[in-house]
Structures are given as C-alpha cells and as structure tokens.
Design a protein around this motif. Sequence first.
Motif, PDB file in Angstrom:
ATOM      1  N   ASP A 138      -7.707   2.625   3.916  1.00 40.45           N
ATOM      2  CA  ASP A 138      -7.128   3.953   3.771  1.00 40.45           C
ATOM      3  C   ASP A 138      -7.388   4.783   5.020  1.00 40.45           C
ATOM      4  OD1 ASP A 138      -6.611   3.063   1.239  1.00 40.45           O
ATOM      5  OD2 ASP A 138      -7.890   4.511   0.214  1.00 40.45           O
ATOM      6  N   GLY A 139      -6.421   5.594   5.388  1.00 39.67           N
ATOM      7  CA  GLY A 139      -6.614   6.500   6.515  1.00 39.67           C
ATOM      8  C   GLY A 139      -5.494   6.394   7.536  1.00 39.67           C
ATOM      9  N   LEU A 140      -5.792   6.847   8.747  1.00 36.72           N
ATOM     10  CA  LEU A 140      -4.832   6.950   9.834  1.00 36.72           C
ATOM     11  C   LEU A 140      -4.730   5.645  10.603  1.00 36.72           C
ATOM     12  CD1 LEU A 140      -3.007   8.699  11.687  1.00 36.72           C
ATOM     13  CD2 LEU A 140      -5.100   9.332  12.913  1.00 36.72           C
ATOM     14  N   HIS A 141      -3.495   5.191  10.821  1.00 39.29           N
ATOM     15  CA  HIS A 141      -3.225   3.992  11.617  1.00 39.29           C
ATOM     16  C   HIS A 141      -2.057   4.287  12.543  1.00 39.29           C
ATOM     17  CE1 HIS A 141      -5.660   1.510   8.904  1.00 39.29           C
ATOM     18  NE2 HIS A 141      -5.151   2.264   7.959  1.00 39.29           N
ATOM     19  N   THR A 142      -2.111   3.755  13.777  1.00 36.72           N
ATOM     20  CA  THR A 142      -0.942   3.782  14.641  1.00 36.72           C
ATOM     21  C   THR A 142      -0.238   2.457  14.442  1.00 36.72           C
ATOM     22  OG1 THR A 142      -2.024   5.238  16.213  1.00 36.72           O
ATOM     23  CG2 THR A 142      -0.102   4.010  17.006  1.00 36.72           C
ATOM     24  N   TRP A 143       1.035   2.514  14.056  1.00 40.47           N
ATOM     25  CA  TRP A 143       1.808   1.327  13.712  1.00 40.47           C
ATOM     26  C   TRP A 143       3.021   1.275  14.631  1.00 40.47           C
ATOM     27  CZ3 TRP A 143      -0.402  -2.160  10.838  1.00 40.47           C
ATOM     28  CH2 TRP A 143       0.324  -3.151  10.190  1.00 40.47           C
ATOM     29  N   PHE A 144       3.276   0.125  15.200  1.00 42.32           N
ATOM     30  CA  PHE A 144       4.399  -0.038  16.117  1.00 42.32           C
ATOM     31  C   PHE A 144       5.532  -0.758  15.392  1.00 42.32           C
ATOM     32  CE2 PHE A 144       0.612   0.395  18.656  1.00 42.32           C
ATOM     33  CZ  PHE A 144       1.006   1.258  19.661  1.00 42.32           C
TER      34      PHE A 144
ATOM     35  N   LEU B  45       0.861  -1.176   0.000  1.00 44.98           N
ATOM     36  CA  LEU B  45       0.000   0.000   0.000  1.00 44.98           C
ATOM     37  C   LEU B  45       0.895   1.222   0.000  1.00 44.98           C
ATOM     38  CD1 LEU B  45       0.301   1.018   3.135  1.00 44.98           C
ATOM     39  CD2 LEU B  45      -1.552  -0.548   3.531  1.00 44.98           C
ATOM     40  N   ARG B  46       0.286   2.387  -0.124  1.00 47.14           N
ATOM     41  CA  ARG B  46       1.048   3.634  -0.169  1.00 47.14           C
ATOM     42  C   ARG B  46       0.946   4.331   1.176  1.00 47.14           C
ATOM     43  NH1 ARG B  46      -0.402   9.015  -2.351  1.00 47.14           N
ATOM     44  NH2 ARG B  46       1.575  10.122  -2.431  1.00 47.14           N
ATOM     45  N   VAL B  47       2.076   4.756   1.701  1.00 45.61           N
ATOM     46  CA  VAL B  47       2.089   5.562   2.922  1.00 45.61           C
ATOM     47  C   VAL B  47       2.252   7.012   2.493  1.00 45.61           C
ATOM     48  CG1 VAL B  47       3.351   6.081   5.042  1.00 45.61           C
ATOM     49  CG2 VAL B  47       2.966   3.706   4.368  1.00 45.61           C
ATOM     50  N   LYS B  48       1.194   7.794   2.714  1.00 44.89           N
ATOM     51  CA  LYS B  48       1.199   9.195   2.288  1.00 44.89           C
ATOM     52  C   LYS B  48       1.984  10.071   3.258  1.00 44.89           C
ATOM     53  CE  LYS B  48      -2.677  10.885   0.896  1.00 44.89           C
ATOM     54  NZ  LYS B  48      -4.083  11.270   0.799  1.00 44.89           N
TER      55      LYS B  48
ATOM     56  N   SER C  11       6.208   3.959  18.283  1.00 42.49           N
ATOM     57  CA  SER C  11       4.849   4.085  17.757  1.00 42.49           C
ATOM     58  C   SER C  11       4.855   5.234  16.751  1.00 42.49           C
ATOM     59  CB  SER C  11       3.840   4.325  18.875  1.00 42.49           C
ATOM     60  OG  SER C  11       4.191   5.436  19.642  1.00 42.49           O
ATOM     61  N   THR C  12       4.185   4.985  15.622  1.00 45.12           N
ATOM     62  CA  THR C  12       4.201   5.916  14.502  1.00 45.12           C
ATOM     63  C   THR C  12       2.810   5.994  13.897  1.00 45.12           C
ATOM     64  OG1 THR C  12       6.451   5.171  14.025  1.00 45.12           O
ATOM     65  CG2 THR C  12       5.353   6.411  12.304  1.00 45.12           C
ATOM     66  N   ASN C  13       2.319   7.207  13.669  1.00 44.98           N
ATOM     67  CA  ASN C  13       1.063   7.354  12.937  1.00 44.98           C
ATOM     68  C   ASN C  13       1.369   7.318  11.442  1.00 44.98           C
ATOM     69  OD1 ASN C  13      -0.744   7.483  15.023  1.00 44.98           O
ATOM     70  ND2 ASN C  13      -0.911   9.696  15.027  1.00 44.98           N
ATOM     71  N   LEU C  14       0.657   6.463  10.712  1.00 39.17           N
ATOM     72  CA  LEU C  14       0.789   6.364   9.268  1.00 39.17           C
ATOM     73  C   LEU C  14      -0.531   6.760   8.633  1.00 39.17           C
ATOM     74  CD1 LEU C  14       2.389   2.805   8.943  1.00 39.17           C
ATOM     75  CD2 LEU C  14       3.581   4.994   9.040  1.00 39.17           C
ATOM     76  N   ILE C  15      -0.495   7.497   7.540  1.00 35.58           N
ATOM     77  CA  ILE C  15      -1.695   7.741   6.737  1.00 35.58           C
ATOM     78  C   ILE C  15      -1.482   6.968   5.447  1.00 35.58           C
ATOM     79  CG2 ILE C  15      -3.125   9.429   5.530  1.00 35.58           C
ATOM     80  CD1 ILE C  15      -2.480  11.398   7.776  1.00 35.58           C
ATOM     81  N   THR C  16      -2.372   5.984   5.215  1.00 36.46           N
ATOM     82  CA  THR C  16      -2.189   5.061   4.100  1.00 36.46           C
ATOM     83  C   THR C  16      -3.251   5.242   3.025  1.00 36.46           C
ATOM     84  OG1 THR C  16      -3.542   3.345   5.149  1.00 36.46           O
ATOM     85  CG2 THR C  16      -1.183   3.330   5.645  1.00 36.46           C
ATOM     86  N   GLN C  17      -2.926   4.726   1.846  1.00 44.39           N
ATOM     87  CA  GLN C  17      -3.826   4.762   0.699  1.00 44.39           C
ATOM     88  C   GLN C  17      -3.589   3.478  -0.099  1.00 44.39           C
ATOM     89  OE1 GLN C  17      -2.882   7.968  -2.017  1.00 44.39           O
ATOM     90  NE2 GLN C  17      -5.019   8.161  -2.619  1.00 44.39           N
ATOM     91  N   GLY C  18      -4.651   2.919  -0.661  1.00 46.31           N
ATOM     92  CA  GLY C  18      -4.520   1.742  -1.506  1.00 46.31           C
ATOM     93  C   GLY C  18      -4.421   0.446  -0.732  1.00 46.31           C
ATOM     94  N   GLY C  19      -4.855   0.460   0.517  1.00 47.54           N
ATOM     95  CA  GLY C  19      -4.813  -0.744   1.336  1.00 47.54           C
ATOM     96  C   GLY C  19      -5.992  -1.656   1.042  1.00 47.54           C
ATOM     97  N   ASP C  20      -6.256  -2.570   1.963  1.00 52.90           N
ATOM     98  CA  ASP C  20      -7.386  -3.485   1.822  1.00 52.90           C
ATOM     99  C   ASP C  20      -8.179  -3.509   3.126  1.00 52.90           C
ATOM    100  OD1 ASP C  20      -5.909  -5.017   3.614  1.00 52.90           O
ATOM    101  OD2 ASP C  20      -5.188  -6.401   2.082  1.00 52.90           O
TER     102      ASP C  20
END
Length: 117
Positions: A91-97, A56-59, A77-86
């Motif tokens: 798509d949108g905001l995710h907290t990723w560790f 996917l794309r991390v914007k 911990s990192t906030n990612l805003i993604t696009q093109g996921g499933d």
Amino acid sequence: TSAASSAKPIALPSKDAASAEVLDAYLRALKAGDCKTAHALTTSSFARNGELCGHLRVKSYTPLGRPATPGNEVIFSTNLITQGGDASMPDGLHTWFYSLTKQADGAWRLVGGGSGP
C-alpha cells in the motif's frame, strides 16, 4: 448492489484518440475498478506485463511530466496510490510506467506497465 456496479461505466475513447487520452481512460477505469473497460484498452500481453486491475485498488493517480517517445512507443510515468496490494506492491505511493504502442488499426493501446521504464 455494490458501489462499483452502480457506477457509470468509463467511456472508451475513439479509435483515433491520442495516447494520453487512452491512458487517462484506462486510469479512470482502473481507479473505478472497471476492469472490463480497462482491459479493452490493453493488448493481450499487458495482462502478464503490468496489469493491476483486479489485483489491488488504485485510490488515486497523477501523471508526471511529458511522456518519453522512443520509436513507435509512448511511455508515461504516473504516480499511483494503492491499497490492498501485497509484498510486491505494498500500500502507498508508487511510480508506475505505462507503455503504449499504436496498433495496426491506428488505435493506441497499453502494452506494458511497471516500476521501471
């Protein structure tokens, strides 16, 4: 040529770089779609445990606070805003560790990533 192929490749940090510097280089490569550089900063297990590059794309990304440091591991911990996921990561905001460990040669490498520490 695509914009990604004409973009300047992300430089790999030095072997003695701090864990935060390694994660920053990985995140810049991830955002740029430079999976070759991103993969150079990970261990082989990371491909099965949290790799997003090529899926996917991390914007954008925003590191959150100070990392946790259990044992010889560092967890950011990192906030990612993604696009093109499933459905598993829409798509949108995710907290990723992101977990990094110091390797035998002294370099920090990403070993895992996910929605929970």
